[in-house]
Design an enzyme around this catalytic site. Structure first.
Site, short mmCIF file in Angstrom:
data_model
loop_
_atom_site.label_atom_id
_atom_site.label_comp_id
_atom_site.label_asym_id
_atom_site.label_seq_id
_atom_site.Cartn_x
_atom_site.Cartn_y
_atom_site.Cartn_z
N LYS A 137 0.88 -1.12 0.00
CA LYS A 137 -0.06 -0.10 0.07
C LYS A 137 0.88 1.35 0.12
O LYS A 137 1.98 1.16 0.56
CB LYS A 137 -0.99 0.01 1.37
CG LYS A 137 -2.08 -0.87 1.35
CD LYS A 137 -2.79 -0.71 2.47
CE LYS A 137 -4.00 -1.59 2.45
NZ LYS A 137 -4.74 -1.54 3.69
N GLY A 157 -8.31 5.28 -0.96
CA GLY A 157 -8.92 5.12 -2.24
C GLY A 157 -8.69 4.20 -2.98
O GLY A 157 -9.13 4.30 -4.30
N GLY A 158 -7.60 3.22 -2.72
CA GLY A 158 -7.55 2.27 -3.42
C GLY A 158 -6.19 2.29 -4.41
O GLY A 158 -5.78 1.28 -4.87
N GLU A 188 0.87 -5.15 4.22
CA GLU A 188 0.10 -5.51 5.23
C GLU A 188 -0.41 -6.95 4.78
O GLU A 188 -0.10 -7.49 3.68
CB GLU A 188 -1.20 -4.92 5.15
CG GLU A 188 -0.92 -3.56 6.05
CD GLU A 188 -2.44 -2.87 5.95
OE1 GLU A 188 -3.33 -3.12 5.33
OE2 GLU A 188 -2.51 -1.91 7.00
N HIS A 223 -16.04 -3.97 5.22
CA HIS A 223 -15.94 -2.56 5.73
C HIS A 223 -16.70 -2.00 6.51
O HIS A 223 -17.78 -1.91 6.30
CB HIS A 223 -15.59 -1.62 4.33
CG HIS A 223 -15.24 -0.20 4.70
ND1 HIS A 223 -14.27 0.44 4.27
CD2 HIS A 223 -15.82 0.67 5.33
CE1 HIS A 223 -14.13 1.76 4.63
NE2 HIS A 223 -15.28 1.84 5.34
N ARG A 231 -13.11 13.97 8.74
CA ARG A 231 -14.17 14.84 8.20
C ARG A 231 -15.33 14.31 8.51
O ARG A 231 -15.62 12.95 9.02
CB ARG A 231 -14.02 14.81 6.64
CG ARG A 231 -14.05 13.55 5.97
CD ARG A 231 -14.28 13.69 4.48
NE ARG A 231 -14.51 12.16 3.98
CZ ARG A 231 -13.80 11.17 3.66
NH1 ARG A 231 -12.21 11.60 4.09
NH2 ARG A 231 -14.19 9.91 3.42
N ARG A 239 -26.51 5.97 -2.75
CA ARG A 239 -26.32 7.20 -3.15
C ARG A 239 -26.71 7.19 -4.67
O ARG A 239 -26.51 6.36 -5.34
CB ARG A 239 -24.53 6.94 -3.49
CG ARG A 239 -23.89 7.14 -1.84
CD ARG A 239 -22.62 7.14 -2.19
NE ARG A 239 -21.76 7.13 -0.72
CZ ARG A 239 -20.58 7.75 -0.41
NH1 ARG A 239 -19.73 8.15 -1.48
NH2 ARG A 239 -20.16 7.40 0.89
C1 MV4 Z 1 -6.93 -3.87 2.40
C2 MV4 Z 1 -7.45 -5.00 1.75
C3 MV4 Z 1 -7.53 -6.26 2.01
N1 MV4 Z 1 -6.44 -6.46 3.35
N2 MV4 Z 1 -6.11 -4.04 3.37
C4 MV4 Z 1 -8.87 -0.44 -0.34
C5 MV4 Z 1 -8.88 1.10 -0.21
C6 MV4 Z 1 -8.21 1.35 1.29
N3 MV4 Z 1 -8.90 2.37 1.93
C7 MV4 Z 1 -8.31 0.10 1.89
N4 MV4 Z 1 -8.59 -1.10 0.98
C8 MV4 Z 1 -8.39 -2.55 1.31
N5 MV4 Z 1 -7.44 -2.66 2.01
C9 MV4 Z 1 -5.69 -5.35 3.64
N6 MV4 Z 1 -4.79 -5.71 4.55
C10 MV4 Z 1 -8.63 -4.76 0.95
C11 MV4 Z 1 -9.08 -3.40 0.62
C12 MV4 Z 1 -10.05 -3.17 -0.31
C13 MV4 Z 1 -11.37 -2.64 0.06
C14 MV4 Z 1 -11.64 -2.05 1.30
C15 MV4 Z 1 -12.90 -1.57 1.69
C16 MV4 Z 1 -13.89 -1.40 0.85
C17 MV4 Z 1 -13.64 -2.00 -0.31
C18 MV4 Z 1 -12.52 -2.40 -0.82
C19 MV4 Z 1 -12.26 -2.92 -2.23
C20 MV4 Z 1 -11.03 -3.63 -2.62
C21 MV4 Z 1 -10.02 -3.64 -1.72
#
Ligand code: MV4
Length: 445
Positions: free
Chosen positions: A158, A164-165, A200, A208, A291, A337
């Site tokens: 990461k 925001g990915g 990670e 989420h 925010r 939304r």
């Molecule tokens: C992750 C994950 C799996 N494992 N971290 C995507 C955006 C960022 N804000 C965090 N994200 C992710 N982190 C670990 N260690 C999968 C994602 C992720 C994701 C997270 C929340 C909502 C939608 C997502 C879609 C794809 C990947």
């Protein structure tokens, strides 16, 4: 209390903030670009100032123009809404230098949470469970390889400046780690101008789940429960619900207490969201948003707390004035939304709204700035409104959501309403049985 608040935003959130101000007897100043002359947030404000051309860089992100608008109107505080300048630590500092109150957290907290490595280290220090990973930034491939082997594959690379990915790469095995690092580094460099990376453990099928917190910076803090925001497409939330169908009361109280205690310790000021991935009964911190969020209304519906009024009160120096036992969760809320987009391809669909008839009735809330005869400009994001539905339980909420979607008429442009009608017919949605990949899998099939 503040006499006058300048709202440094547009669209539905600008209206949402105006409503809070009006109930509190505070005058409002709208700012707008030349493309937003006919926007509802401009019409309903007490005063308005045109601050630049359509492009956001030259209008809603134009700090000198916003400061000038504060000077001209005599506004004593600025509410940044979400997006635009809402998580810009430099903007927070500049306002302070001009003796204008930011309705938001301290600049130092905005800055630390903007750096995902620093945010994670802070969370860990405060006792919040985090995803197993590198202790800080990974600076070379040899260290990265060692750390990845320790955590075990698959791992996720990461970007520290991410969110925001963007700049995120999975490595399924040691064969893929060098490639993941170089791709992520290049992407982070070009997207953020900062190529710091961390590693990670990759969680394959999490949900989420984010906790809403409210903290007065002087020892008062509560959590307002969680929102399940697993239904996303390309890192954009689509459908959110509070509370999460995946948690029970004991789990909520346990992690909620950890989060609110952490905010007390941090001296955090205002509203914040602590984001977790949730898998196999465990929470893993990923980020904190400093925010007000788009999906805040579902939390308002189940707690009866006006988050924007609380933000304003706290920014003015008030104490929270209540504790966790005063926060009562009642019923269930869902937000859809409504975007001006094709509901299958998600291509933006700006243009003239020829007819507009929103649903109403008990438990139905619409946060939107659009009206019949309004032309959606092509320059900004495609969110044109939010349908927020409340029910005494999840089933009533879903029944009411179906009814509301059926009533909603928007003609002249395409919207995501038909997508929601499909979603509420899906057994997995009805059963609350979904993770962060569910929506994209559904759209692919
Ligand atoms: C992750 C994950 C799996 N494992 N971290 C995507 C955006 C960022 N804000 C965090 N994200 C992710 N982190 C670990 N260690 C999968 C994602 C992720 C994701 C997270 C929340 C909502 C939608 C997502 C879609 C794809 C990947």
């Amino acid at each position: 209390m503040f006499d006058k608040i300048l709202i440094a935003n547009r669209g539905e959130i600008a209206l949402r903030i105006q409503r809070a101000c009006r109930e509190m007897g505070i005058a409002t100043v709208a700012i707008h670009s030349t493309a937003d002359e006919n926007a509802m947030h401009v019409r309903l404000a007490d005063e308005s100032v045109c601050i630049g051309p359509p492009s956001a860089t030259h209008s809603y992100l134009n700090i000198p123009a916003i400061l000038a608008a504060c000077e001209i109107t005599g506004a004593d505080a600025v509410h940044p809404g979400y997006g635009f300048l809402s998580e810009n630590a430099r903007f927070a500092e500049i306002l302070e230098e001009h003796n204008i109150t930011l309705i938001g957290p301290k600049a130092s907290h905005i800055r630390v949470m903007g750096d995902k490595i620093a945010a994670k280290a802070t969370a860990e220090r405060l006792g919040i469970p985090v995803v197993p990973g590198s202790p800080g930034a990974v600076t070379n491939n040899i260290d990265a390889r060692k750390i990845a082997a320790e955590i075990g594959y698959p791992v996720l690379v990461k970007a520290a400046a991410g969110g925001g990915g963007r700049g995120m790469k999975v490595a399924l095995s040691e064969n893929e780690i060098d490639n993941a690092l170089s791709t992520a580094r290049a992407e982070a460099k070009s997207a953020f101008g900062d190529d710091a990376l961390y590693i990670e453990k990759y969680l394959a099928k999490p949900r989420h789940i984010e906790f809403q917190v409210l903290s007065d910076g002087k020892g008062g803090a509560v959590h307002l429960g969680e929102r399940d925001c697993s239904l996303q497409r390309r890192h954009q939330k689509v459908f959110e619900e509070a509370l999460s169908p995946a948690l029970n009361l004991a789990q909520r109280e346990k992690i909620g207490t950890v989060v609110s205690d952490a905010m007390k310790e941090l001296g955090y000021l205002g509203v914040g969201t602590v984001e977790f991935l949730y898998e196999n009964g465990e929470f893993y911190f990923i980020e904190m948003n400093t925010r007000l969020q788009v999906e805040h209304p579902i939390t308002e519906m189940i707690t009866g707390i006006d988050l924007v009024q609380e933000q304003i009160r706290i920014a003015h120096g008030a104490s929270l004035g209540y504790g966790q036992s005063d926060v009562v969760f009642a019923g269930h809320a869902i937000e859809c939304r409504i975007n001006a987009e094709n509901p299958e391809t998600f291509t933006p669909s700006p243009g003239l709204i020829e007819a507009y008839h929103p649903p109403g009735g008990l438990g139905v809330r619409i946060d939107s700035g659009v009206y019949a005869g309004y032309t959606i400009p092509p320059y900004y994001d495609s969110l044109i409104g939010k349908l927020i539905v409340f029910g005494k339980n999840r089933n009533e909420c879903l029944m009411r959501l179906r009814r509301s979607l059926g009533e909603f008429v928007i003609e002249g442009i395409e919207t995501t309403i038909p997508l929601f009608s499909r979603l509420v017919a899906e057994p997995d949605i009805v059963n609350g049985n979904y993770d962060i990949h569910w929506l994209e899998d559904f759209l692919d099939s």
